[in-house]
Design an enzyme around this catalytic site. Structure first.
Site, PDB file in Angstrom:
ATOM      1  CG  ASP A  11       1.677   0.243  -5.169  1.00 15.04           C
ATOM      2  OD1 ASP A  11       2.297   0.635  -6.177  1.00 15.04           O
ATOM      3  OD2 ASP A  11       1.427  -0.957  -4.944  1.00 15.04           O
ATOM      4  CG  ASP A  35      -7.915  -0.624  -5.586  1.00 13.16           C
ATOM      5  OD1 ASP A  35      -6.663  -0.613  -5.642  1.00 13.16           O
ATOM      6  OD2 ASP A  35      -8.637  -0.738  -6.603  1.00 13.16           O
ATOM      7  CG  PHE A  78      -3.686   4.110  -5.715  1.00 10.46           C
ATOM      8  CD1 PHE A  78      -4.664   4.493  -6.632  1.00 10.46           C
ATOM      9  CD2 PHE A  78      -2.921   5.097  -5.107  1.00 10.46           C
ATOM     10  CE1 PHE A  78      -4.856   5.838  -6.938  1.00 10.46           C
ATOM     11  CE2 PHE A  78      -3.114   6.441  -5.409  1.00 10.46           C
ATOM     12  CZ  PHE A  78      -4.082   6.822  -6.322  1.00 10.46           C
ATOM     13  CB  CYS A  99       4.680   1.086 -11.415  1.00  5.92           C
ATOM     14  SG  CYS A  99       2.966   1.425 -11.866  1.00  5.92           S
ATOM     15  NE  ARG A 115       4.163  -6.993  -1.739  1.00  6.23           N
ATOM     16  CZ  ARG A 115       3.896  -7.035  -3.044  1.00  6.23           C
ATOM     17  NH1 ARG A 115       3.224  -6.063  -3.620  1.00  6.23           N
ATOM     18  NH2 ARG A 115       4.302  -8.048  -3.778  1.00  6.23           N
TER      19      ARG A 115
END
Length: 400
Positions: free
Chosen positions: A301, A252, A230, A341, A214
């Site tokens: 993300d 989101d 996201f 991730c 970030r």
């Protein structure tokens, strides 16, 4: 104390012998002696050579999780305190400790346990039966070790409400460990304030692993028009805003996340420039493209599109699709920050997928940097699961 001995088949235990921590059910030749699941057992190679001691659980495909390679090491309070101290000393050297992951399971040699520190609150997640017996003692030791550095913990919340516990033959659980306390906790990271919901937020309430990723996007965002997909509780969007972005849109699919993100924007005095939208990213990106929208910086993300090997093919399609759409929305010479991730989406596969997306939309990518998770989530070599976050920043150029 169990005196059971687990003996491996000949030629098995390759992961363990190369530095890993797990023994799978199909690697075991025999289990001799009495035990109950969760007990500590001695592990031996096929020829009787001792390989260490760990927790056993015959409910799980990961039948033994190693704690130590020492044959005669007692697993007691003294042993656990050494592990806890090592974890804390490491973090004091490598990371901003105001909020950080204190224990990262196998990578801290405490398999199956996660502990996050949000300011003066701890959040605990126990994923394995053996460590579950010790979690209260480990929390007690963490409080003791932190107190020596003048850090007083006012509350502990357990978030063992994850499905993976069922594979261990355990119930899902969440609730206070000890005294009750207000579960909305304010933290500050990279100069940005957040309200972390440790009771109902995703996982332990906040994703600490992206802390320095970030920070890395801040330098790209001054006076920029930014799209954060996201966004969850708005973390990348807020880092863009605090860095001086002209306008930021965070998206989101969860209304709860969007409401929390909007509250976080207000907390930082950014609600004028940082806006949030509750939409499905996959549906929104083509709509923005149709309207002719362009952004200086686009951030992706997404949640893990795959949590198993069997669904990797579909995940590749998902990653290719969003990266392709995002590249179309970046102004010529603008920037794309993109990540995965999922441990199963390997570095090689992720890199290849982004390359395919770029070729499909005739864009050229100039790599600014490649990053992984923050160092409070250390990557333990030979424990592949500990290396899960892949994060790229690219400049996106027209293929002319």
């Amino acid at each position: 104390m169990s005196l059971a001995v687990v003996t491996l088949k000949k030629g098995e235990g390759r992961i363990l012998k190369s530095g890993g921590m797990w023994i799978f059910d199909n690697e075991i030749a025999s289990i001799m002696g009495s035990f109950v699941n969760g007990d500590v057992v001695l592990v031996k190679d096929f020829d009787g050579y001792p390989l260490g001691r760990g927790f056993i659980n015959t409910n799980s495909k990961i039948t033994v999780r190693l704690l130590t390679r020492e044959e005669h090491q007692e697993i007691d309070r003294e042993f656990l305190e050494r592990r806890v101290r090592d974890a804390w000393e490491y973090r004091k050297k490598v990371v901003d400790i105001s909020s950080c992951r204190l224990i990262f399971g196998e990578a801290d040699f405490l398999p199956g346990l996660v502990v996050d520190k949000f300011s003066d609150v701890l959040v605990v997640q126990s994923l394995a039966m053996g460590i579950d017996r010790w979690k209260e003692e480990i929390v007690d030791l963490l409080k003791k070790v932190l107190a020596e550095d003048g850090i007083s913990i006012r509350g502990v919340y357990e978030r063992s409400d994850v499905k993976v516990r069922r594979q261990e033959g355990m119930e899902l659980y969440k609730g206070f460990m000890g005294q009750e306390f207000p579960t909305l906790v304010e933290i500050e990271e990279n100069g940005v304030k957040y309200q972390v919901d440790v009771k109902d937020g995703q996982k332990t309430g906040f994703f600490l692993d992206q802390k320095y990723n970030r920070l890395a996007i801040q330098k790209l965002c001054k006076n920029a028009k930014v799209l954060d997909c996201f966004t969850h509780t708005g973390s990348f969007a807020l880092n863009a805003g605090i860095a001086g972005a002209a306008e930021v849109l965070g998206v989101d699919a969860s209304q709860l996340a969007v409401d929390q993100a909007a509250a976080n924007a207000k907390l930082n005095g950014l609600d004028g420039r940082v806006k949030f939208l509750c939409e499905d990213v996959f549906e929104l990106l083509p709509e923005l493209e149709e309207k002719g929208e362009k952004f200086d910086v686009v951030i992706l993300d997404p949640p893990a599109f795959t949590k198993s090997r069997s669904s990797v093919k579909n995940a590749v399609k998902g990653y290719r699709e969003i990266n392709l759409r995002a590249m179309k929305l970046v102004k010529d010479g603008g920037f794309l920050a993109t990540c995965s991730c999922s441990h199963f989406m390997t570095y090689e596969l992720f890199t290849q997928t982004i390359g395919q997306a770029a070729r499909n939309v005739h864009k050229r990518l100039r790599q600014v940097e490649y990053r992984t998770q923050a160092p409070d989530h250390p990557i333990l070599w030979a424990n592949d699961e500990s290396y899960y976050l892949k994060f790229y920043i690219f400049q996106v150029c027209s293929d002319k």
